[in-house]
Every structure is written in C-alpha cells, then in structure tokens.
Design a protein around this motif. Structure first.
Motif, PDB file in Angstrom:
ATOM      1  N   ASP A 273      -8.736   1.387  -2.560  1.00 16.11           N
ATOM      2  CA  ASP A 273      -7.713   2.373  -2.888  1.00 16.11           C
ATOM      3  C   ASP A 273      -8.366   3.744  -3.031  1.00 16.11           C
ATOM      4  O   ASP A 273      -9.109   4.001  -3.981  1.00 16.11           O
ATOM      5  CB  ASP A 273      -6.993   1.995  -4.190  1.00 16.11           C
ATOM      6  CG  ASP A 273      -5.665   2.727  -4.339  1.00 16.11           C
ATOM      7  OD1 ASP A 273      -5.644   3.955  -4.101  1.00 16.11           O
ATOM      8  OD2 ASP A 273      -4.663   2.071  -4.672  1.00 16.11           O
TER       9      ASP A 273
ATOM     10  N   GLY B   3      -5.171  -5.973  -6.178  1.00 13.71           N
ATOM     11  CA  GLY B   3      -3.815  -5.453  -6.275  1.00 13.71           C
ATOM     12  C   GLY B   3      -2.912  -6.200  -7.226  1.00 13.71           C
ATOM     13  O   GLY B   3      -2.246  -5.599  -8.085  1.00 13.71           O
TER      14      GLY B   3
ATOM     15  N   SER C  63       0.351   0.357  -4.303  1.00 14.59           N
ATOM     16  CA  SER C  63      -0.557  -0.734  -4.669  1.00 14.59           C
ATOM     17  C   SER C  63      -1.272  -1.187  -3.393  1.00 14.59           C
ATOM     18  O   SER C  63      -1.629  -0.352  -2.570  1.00 14.59           O
ATOM     19  CB  SER C  63       0.222  -1.884  -5.313  1.00 14.59           C
ATOM     20  OG  SER C  63      -0.638  -2.913  -5.741  1.00 14.59           O
ATOM     21  N   GLY C  64      -1.476  -2.489  -3.226  1.00 15.29           N
ATOM     22  CA  GLY C  64      -2.107  -2.971  -2.009  1.00 15.29           C
ATOM     23  C   GLY C  64      -2.542  -4.411  -2.129  1.00 15.29           C
ATOM     24  O   GLY C  64      -2.704  -4.948  -3.230  1.00 15.29           O
TER      25      GLY C  64
ATOM     26  N   TYR D  17       0.828  -1.203   0.000  1.00 15.79           N
ATOM     27  CA  TYR D  17       0.000   0.000   0.000  1.00 15.79           C
ATOM     28  C   TYR D  17       0.866   1.257   0.000  1.00 15.79           C
ATOM     29  O   TYR D  17       0.588   2.221  -0.704  1.00 15.79           O
ATOM     30  CB  TYR D  17      -0.938  -0.011   1.203  1.00 15.79           C
ATOM     31  CG  TYR D  17      -1.963   1.096   1.173  1.00 15.79           C
ATOM     32  CD1 TYR D  17      -3.005   1.077   0.249  1.00 15.79           C
ATOM     33  CD2 TYR D  17      -1.898   2.163   2.058  1.00 15.79           C
ATOM     34  CE1 TYR D  17      -3.950   2.094   0.200  1.00 15.79           C
ATOM     35  CE2 TYR D  17      -2.838   3.181   2.026  1.00 15.79           C
ATOM     36  CZ  TYR D  17      -3.856   3.142   1.089  1.00 15.79           C
ATOM     37  OH  TYR D  17      -4.786   4.156   1.043  1.00 15.79           O
TER      38      TYR D  17
END
Length: 549
Positions: free
Chosen positions: A252, A263, A241-242, A237
């Motif tokens: 997000d 992600g 991204s995540g 994150y």
C-alpha cells in the motif's frame, strides 16, 4: 479440445493437465547460441533442432473460456517442424485450474512444465518439485533470458531463497490496462444521470437504475477462482484497502510512505465489506455474485439485464458488441476510477512487462531438463515471439520495413464474425498469445491489428484507451520481494490457517447474515493468527532487498 476433471487427491497427470510444449533452437554443431535480448534475431537464426529425435513434452496452463485450446494448432505444428518437439494439449478450465494445479504440485505429479505464480514458488520451491534455474544461467545455457534478467532488476523479486524456479511471462509492447469501472453510459444519458465521480455516487446511480428497471441486476460480478473472490480482487484496492494477488498481503503506497499490509486485518477492509453490504442490501449487487460463473455474468451484461461491472475493463469493448445485438444503442464504457474518499482515487495496471502470476516452472522429474531450459530460453527471442504471437511468417503474418510483424488480412478476415471476438477466435486458431504458453507474449498489439483489419475498431476503442491514458489514478503494479526458504514455509503455513478461517466469513458480512461490528473480532483474530506476522515477513524481505541495491 478435451476437458478433464480431478477425482480425489490421487491425480493422474493425463487426466487433469493442459499440455503444450514449445521448442527452441541452439547453435549449430552443438554449440550454444549467441546471447540475444528480446528484439534481436541473433540467437537461433541458423540454429539446428532442439531434439535430435521427435519428442513429446507436456505443459500445464489454464484454458480461458474466451480462448479454447486446440490440439496441434498451426503454431505448434510449426514448432514440431522446426524443433522435433511435439506438443500435447489436455485442457483444464481456467475456473478450476488453481485447485488442480495445487493438487499436482502437492502430489509431485507434474507435467514437464507447469504454469504457476509466485505464491506457488514461495510455497513449494523448497520441496524440490521445481528445477532451480540459476545453475543453468551461470553455465551460460540461458543467454536470451539472461539479457532480460539484466534488463529488469525487478526480476530478482521472482526468486525464492536466492534461486529462480520459473520463467516469467514478459509483455511485448503491451498497452496498459487494468481492473476498472464499466457502466451503461447510454442509460446514464437516457435518464439524465451523472457519471459517478466517487463510490457513493456510483451506488446512488445504480439504485436509480434499479428503480427504473426493477427486474434488473444493476451490478453483476463473477466468482473468483481463489480463496478471495473476484469482488475483493477488483475493488478492495480502489476502496482504500487491498488483497494483493489474492492472499491478502499487498503493498500500500499510502501507508507510512509505502509498506506491506495484510488487508483483511485492517479497518479499511471492514469499509470494503460495508460498501458491498450496502450494495447488496439495496438490491444493486447481484444476489448470486459469490457463485456466478463467467458465462452467467457475461449473459447478464450482454442481454441488457446488468448495467455495471468492476473487472477487466477490456471486456467493455467485447461486451458492447454483443450487447448491441439485443440493445442496438447499448454502450458499456469505461469511466475514470471513482474516489474512495475526497481527492483519493487509485488503481493498479496489469503487469505489462514482468508478470508474477504467469510463471513457467520445470518439473524436477522432467526428463533432460537442460533441453527444456534451452527451449524456453529460445522463446525470449524475436523469432520465437513472432511465431508464438503472430503465427507462421509468410502464412499468417509478414514483416514490415521495420521488421515488425503484420498480420495478413486474408487470414484475419476468416475470423471477422468470430466468437467471443475476432481476435480471441484467431488466437485460439493459432494457439497464440498471452493465454497460451507464450513466455514473451504480445496481446494488445495483434488485437489492435485484428480490430482494424476486420473493421471492428471504432470511436469506442479510441475513447477506451484515451480514458485509461488520462486517468492519473492508475499506477504500475508492485512485485513482491523474494522470501527465504524459512519465510516462504511460514507464509504458506499462515495462509492455510487464515484462508480457512476467513473464507467462511466474508459473505456473511456482505449478505448481512452478520452485523459489520462483528468484523472487529474477525479482524483481530486474523491479525493474531498470522496477519501481523505476514506484514513483518514481507516488510522485512523488502528492506533486505533494498539494502542489496
């Protein structure tokens, strides 16, 4: 303390669960207790015992290495005394809990109560293994929890197909903290190196330290317990991204005004892999990052072999104390979240009120589930919370002029030299706090009291909390929207396939076995194999929830 291990898919309950039980009080004369929100002593103040006869119930939850579970700790002894309910403790190491929990659920071989997360609820509630709770709330059998439910509208996100299948752990006056970058600031000062302001600078600084200390492992990490290892959970994150709670789907805030994203099916996640590959290739990232246990990770950081980690930043305070036994001037300190692109830095706090990763579900096979509902409901009262976080009043704590619990100095000082810290040693002795079976937990408040009473509170503590408070990159976490039975079943099916496919791919890219350009094909396959559908399901569920408001 006992340790137990799963052997095969057919699992004996007595060999693999951590069992505890907490009891509560109902109104006198068999009547229900009056509703009382957290912060009130109204419910259960003059209540009788939950069980007319002594009863033993079992509760499974993970045992964290920092807080070993004791059999019949003081809090559980007091609960037995007050309620006639006896606690049984059989421990499962935190690192193995996720796998063992899933076996228990899949084989419907559950204890009376088991700690689960929202992914488990979504995946298994439709199979009938957990007791649905709305029926009890509607009957007025959960008055204390009902107050919490009404206080926090986001509680609705913890439902599945319109029902509630577990009691979430709720934080009480928790200080905000989260994953964060921790570095040896004494070495930065010693070698005139700047505090990294972005992730590229971070690698540059760590590479310089590697040159100065060639036998070191500048950046160390520990192996995660799920299909996505700890590096992704802690860093994805922050790197733009995540992976959410570990299943890949996450909210997000920076995509189209805020939406759910899978992600691993995005080019942003390829950037995460590229960054970690660079760290690995430079010799900065620990070559054993994928398999290192927490103990091995801790030893590297506290012996002076490693200089940086991205994880629970609170470890900085504990590990500095241990590090200074080997390196008197050593300091592991939290720094502000680095930017992943110019002007962009972001991080999530841990949940300080409602949690979706620590939920206590009742087995549908449990004897007399109504009693279990009542006892957990009692735990959302101030009386129960005081007991379960601070011990027995008059023995371990007293109440101040405002009615707030204050730990007794004589008791706390027994743990002045406790390991790994004084407060974890005390929590273990009491059987208390967030890492125990505590639906309304207080973790940071008693921790601060212990640190101050034992003389361990220092300028580093003040600076640590000041750094977090002043860092605008952090924001509160997002709870996932509730899914229908059909959606939950489909999500489970998709994730089984995706996790199986992707687990064997990640490390190949980080370690350079595969070229990063090859991830484009993996990314497309991930989206085509269900990643895009996951986004559609979660964004649809969020839109549906928002329409109801």
């Amino acid at each position: 303390m006992t340790k137990a291990w799963v052997k095969g898919v057919s699992v004996s309950l007595s060999t693999i669960i951590v069992a505890t039980a907490i009891a509560g009080c109902t109104g006198t004369g068999g009547k229900e207790a009056a509703p009382a929100a957290p912060g009130s002593n109204a419910a259960g103040a003059d209540a009788g015992k939950i069980s007319a006869k002594e009863r033993e119930i079992t509760i499974a939850f993970p045992e964290h290495p920092n807080q070993p579970v004791k059999n019949m700790a003081p809090i559980q002894q007091e609960i037995l005394k007050q309620t006639n309910i006896k606690l049984k403790f059989e421990t499962v190491p935190n690192s193995n809990y996720n796998d063992k929990k899933k076996i228990l659920i899949a084989t419907n071989n559950l204890p009376d109560i088991i700690q689960v997360d929202m992914a488990d609820i979504n995946s298994f509630a439709s199979t009938g293994v957990f007791v649905p709770l709305m029926q009890y709330m509607n009957k007025g059998l959960m008055p204390n929890f009902k107050k919490v439910w009404d206080q926090y509208p986001d509680m609705a996100k913890l439902t599945a197909d319109g029902d509630l299948y577990g009691f979430p752990a709720i934080g009480r006056n928790e200080l905000k903290n989260g994953f964060g970058p921790v570095i040896r600031t004494d070495l930065l000062k010693k070698h005139n190196l700047p505090t990294p302001k972005n992730f590229d600078e971070l690698l540059t600084v760590l590479a310089e330290l590697k040159k100065i200390y060639p036998d070191s492992t500048p950046f160390s990490a520990r192996k995660g317990s799920g299909p996505i290892h700890q590096l992704f959970k802690t860093m994805s994150y922050m790197l733009g991204s995540g992976v959410g709670s570990g299943n890949g789907i996450y909210f997000d805030k920076d995509v189209n005004g805020g939406q759910y994203v899978y992600g691993q099916g995005t080019s942003e996640f390829k950037n995460v892999l590229a960054y970690l590959n660079k760290a690995f290739t430079m010799g900065v990232l620990d070559k054993d990052y994928a398999v290192a246990t927490q103990q091995q990770w801790t030893e590297k950081l506290t012996s002076g072999k490693s200089f940086f980690f991205m994880d629970n930043s609170g470890f900085a305070l504990d590990y500095t104390k241990q590090l200074q036994k080997a390196v008197p001037d050593g300091k592991l300190e939290l720094i502000p979240i680095p930017e992943y692109k110019p002007g962009k830095a972001r991080a999530e706090f841990y949940a300080t009120t409602i949690t979706n990763d620590r939920i206590f579900a009742i087995s549908s096979k449990a004897k007399d589930p109504e009693t279990l509902v009542k006892l957990i409901d009692w735990m959302y009262t101030e009386k129960a919370s005081n007991l379960m976080n601070y011990g027995v009043e008059g023995v371990h704590h007293t109440l101040d002029e405002k009615g707030q619990p204050k730990l007794n100095s004589d008791y706390v000082m027994k743990f002045k030299d406790g390991q790994p810290t004084a407060f974890y040693a005390m929590y273990s002795d009491l059987g208390s706090g967030k890492l125990s079976f505590t639906p309304w937990f207080s973790n940071s408040e008693p921790q601060v009291q212990v640190e101050k009473l034992t003389g361990n509170w220092s300028d580093m503590h003040e600076q640590f909390w000041k750094t977090i408070a002043n860092d605008k990159a952090y924001h509160d976490p997002y709870l996932e929207p509730p899914l229908t039975k059909e959606e939950a079943a489909r999500v489970k099916e998709i994730l089984v396939n995706l996790n199986t496919m992707l687990e064997q791919e990640y490390d190949k890219f980080i370690m350079g076995v595969k070229k990063l350009d090859e991830y484009d094909a993996v990314m497309k396959k991930a989206r085509d194999s269900g990643g895009a559908e996951l986004e559609k399901i979660y964004n649809g569920a969020l839109a549906r929830l928002n329409q109801k408001k």
